[in-house]
Write a protein that holds these residues in place. Structure first.
Motif: not given
Length: 162
Positions: A53-70
């Protein structure tokens, strides 16, 4: 004194009072020119099923699991596929990412364990508007956990999600 100020700040945000950010943190990595726009979710062939996910200020996040995604989105719709090399910067895991709202306030917050400005990890960050919440990041309103006590959305620290 610092704790009192933080508590007052958290209560003010919980009550929906408008506060402004004096500046932008320098903790966010520099944006690569070819990265997608903020709010974009993407996968890339070189990293398997990892969603970024490209977050605020172009900070790049990875979503660590399907549980967090949902905890943030209802479906996998809206994810694009790009070459990870085109967004060549460090990605920080949105560990335990979830959405909360204090029952008597209008503001929605995201738990952002990754953000570090001046050694302050682990905090809720205010998502500045409903439009940013739904139109930019496409979070699912049904994923918001409504809590009864202000301390259940603490600490709240800047910068906000814009």
């Amino acid at each position: 004194m610092k704790r009192l100020r933080r508590l007052c700040f958290a209560l003010a945000l919980g009550l929906g009072l408008s506060l402004t950010t004096a500046g932008v943190s320098t903790a966010a990595p520099e944006a690569a020119a070819a990265c997608p726009e903020e709010g974009t979710r993407f996968t890339t062939p070189t990293t398997g099923n990892t969603v970024f996910l490209v977050g605020p200020s172009d900070f790049l996040y990875s979503i660590p699991s399907e549980a967090v995604y949902h905890k943030l989105w209802r479906t996998w719709d809206g994810i694009i596929s790009i070459d990870r090399a085109s967004c060549n910067k460090s990605a920080y895991a949105l560990t335990n990412g979830h959405l909360r709202k204090w029952a008597v306030g209008a503001n929605v917050y995201i738990w952002d364990e990754s953000w570090d400005d001046f050694g302050k990890f682990n905090r809720y960050r205010w998502i500045e508007s409903w439009s940013i919440f739904t139109d930019k990041y496409h979070f699912d309103p049904e994923k918001i956990e409504v809590v009864q006590y202000a301390e259940d959305v603490y600490p709240i620290l800047e910068p906000n999600w814009t």
